[in-house]
Scaffold this motif. Structure first.
Motif, PDB file in Angstrom:
ATOM      1  N   ASP A   1      -0.771  -2.203  -9.399  1.00  0.00           N
ATOM      2  CA  ASP A   1      -0.719  -3.653  -9.571  1.00  0.00           C
ATOM      3  C   ASP A   1       0.215  -4.036 -10.722  1.00  0.00           C
ATOM      4  O   ASP A   1       0.987  -4.990 -10.600  1.00  0.00           O
ATOM      5  CB  ASP A   1      -2.117  -4.210  -9.843  1.00  0.00           C
TER       6      ASP A   1
ATOM      7  N   GLY B   1       2.554   1.548  -3.272  1.00  0.00           N
ATOM      8  CA  GLY B   1       1.579   2.007  -4.265  1.00  0.00           C
ATOM      9  C   GLY B   1       1.324   3.490  -4.140  1.00  0.00           C
ATOM     10  O   GLY B   1       1.253   4.224  -5.138  1.00  0.00           O
TER      11      GLY B   1
ATOM     12  N   ALA C   1       0.837  -1.205   0.000  1.00  0.00           N
ATOM     13  CA  ALA C   1       0.000   0.000   0.000  1.00  0.00           C
ATOM     14  C   ALA C   1       0.874   1.259   0.000  1.00  0.00           C
ATOM     15  O   ALA C   1       0.619   2.216  -0.746  1.00  0.00           O
ATOM     16  CB  ALA C   1      -0.930  -0.017   1.213  1.00  0.00           C
TER      17      ALA C   1
ATOM     18  N   GLU D   1      -9.068   6.051  -8.119  1.00  0.00           N
ATOM     19  CA  GLU D   1      -8.755   4.799  -7.408  1.00  0.00           C
ATOM     20  C   GLU D   1      -8.561   3.648  -8.380  1.00  0.00           C
ATOM     21  O   GLU D   1      -7.636   2.871  -8.230  1.00  0.00           O
ATOM     22  CB  GLU D   1      -9.896   4.431  -6.441  1.00  0.00           C
ATOM     23  N   THR D   2      -9.387   3.505  -9.337  1.00  0.00           N
ATOM     24  CA  THR D   2      -9.317   2.392 -10.264  1.00  0.00           C
ATOM     25  C   THR D   2      -8.042   2.472 -11.082  1.00  0.00           C
ATOM     26  O   THR D   2      -7.321   1.475 -11.230  1.00  0.00           O
ATOM     27  CB  THR D   2     -10.530   2.387 -11.198  1.00  0.00           C
TER      28      THR D   2
ATOM     29  N   GLN E   1      -5.392   4.191 -10.378  1.00  0.00           N
ATOM     30  CA  GLN E   1      -4.260   4.087  -9.455  1.00  0.00           C
ATOM     31  C   GLN E   1      -4.010   2.624  -9.094  1.00  0.00           C
ATOM     32  O   GLN E   1      -2.865   2.172  -9.104  1.00  0.00           O
ATOM     33  CB  GLN E   1      -4.562   4.891  -8.181  1.00  0.00           C
ATOM     34  N   SER E   2      -5.044   1.851  -8.838  1.00  0.00           N
ATOM     35  CA  SER E   2      -4.917   0.453  -8.476  1.00  0.00           C
ATOM     36  C   SER E   2      -4.322  -0.345  -9.620  1.00  0.00           C
ATOM     37  O   SER E   2      -3.469  -1.213  -9.405  1.00  0.00           O
ATOM     38  CB  SER E   2      -6.287  -0.086  -8.093  1.00  0.00           C
ATOM     39  N   ARG E   3      -4.766  -0.059 -10.869  1.00  0.00           N
ATOM     40  CA  ARG E   3      -4.230  -0.750 -12.044  1.00  0.00           C
ATOM     41  C   ARG E   3      -2.761  -0.454 -12.244  1.00  0.00           C
ATOM     42  O   ARG E   3      -1.966  -1.350 -12.511  1.00  0.00           O
ATOM     43  CB  ARG E   3      -5.000  -0.326 -13.304  1.00  0.00           C
TER      44      ARG E   3
END
Length: 182
Positions: A167, A141, A138, A159-160, A162-164
């Motif tokens: 990951d 990231g 986290a 968020e989406t 950023q998460s992609r």
């Protein structure tokens, strides 16, 4: 003096030869004493001797019986003593076996407890590692998003997205780490 008269005179004068009446009275007294002793005293003496003989023989018999009883008691005592010794030896052996069994059980329990503690420690370490990895991921990231935002010059606050990005970055990092290990 005639020879017969001289003989009578000599008889009268001889103190060793008793008079005829003394012989009769003495013989009669002897017979009375003989009858009294033979009929009254002899049976009593015989009876007393028999009683004493029986008493002595009975005492000897009782002593022999007492000695035999004492011998039987001694043999019983020795048998019981030997039995008690064997029993004590058996009980000592059982106690040794039980002690060895208890010792083995305690050793097994201690080893099982040690394995359980080690497994619990490994599980705790694994849980702590996962938690640290999650927190690190986290944080990594967030830092990589912040760095990417500065490099790209636009905000990656979605968020989406950023998460992609995170990951994909971490997957590439893991792939590179695994390739380096091989």
């Amino acid at each position: 003096m005639t020879l017969g008269a001289g003989l009578l005179a000599a008889e009268a004068e001889n103190p060793l030869i008793p008079h005829a009446y003394e012989l009769i009275v003495g013989g009669f007294a002897f017979l009375v004493v003989f009858v009294v002793v033979g009929k009254i005293l002899t049976p009593r003496i015989q009876k007393t001797l028999e009683e004493r003989t029986e008493a002595i023989e009975g005492g000897i018999k009782k002593a022999a019986e007492a000695q035999a009883e004492a011998q039987r008691t001694l043999e019983d005592y020795r048998a019981k003593l030997n039995e008690a010794r064997h029993e004590a030896a058996r009980m000592r052996e059982e106690a040794r076996e039980q002690a060895a069994q208890i010792k083995a059980e305690l050793r097994e329990e201690a080893q099982a407890e040690a394995r359980r503690l080690i497994e619990a420690a490994h599980a705790q370490i694994e849980a702590d590692r996962r938690q640290a990895f999650t927190q690190l991921r986290a944080e990594l990231g967030r830092l990589s998003t912040e760095l990417a935002s500065r490099i790209v010059g636009e905000s990656l606050e979605d968020e989406t997205r950023q998460s992609r990005v995170v990951d994909r970055f971490l997957d590439e990092l893991e792939s590179a780490g695994e390739a380096a290990v091989r």
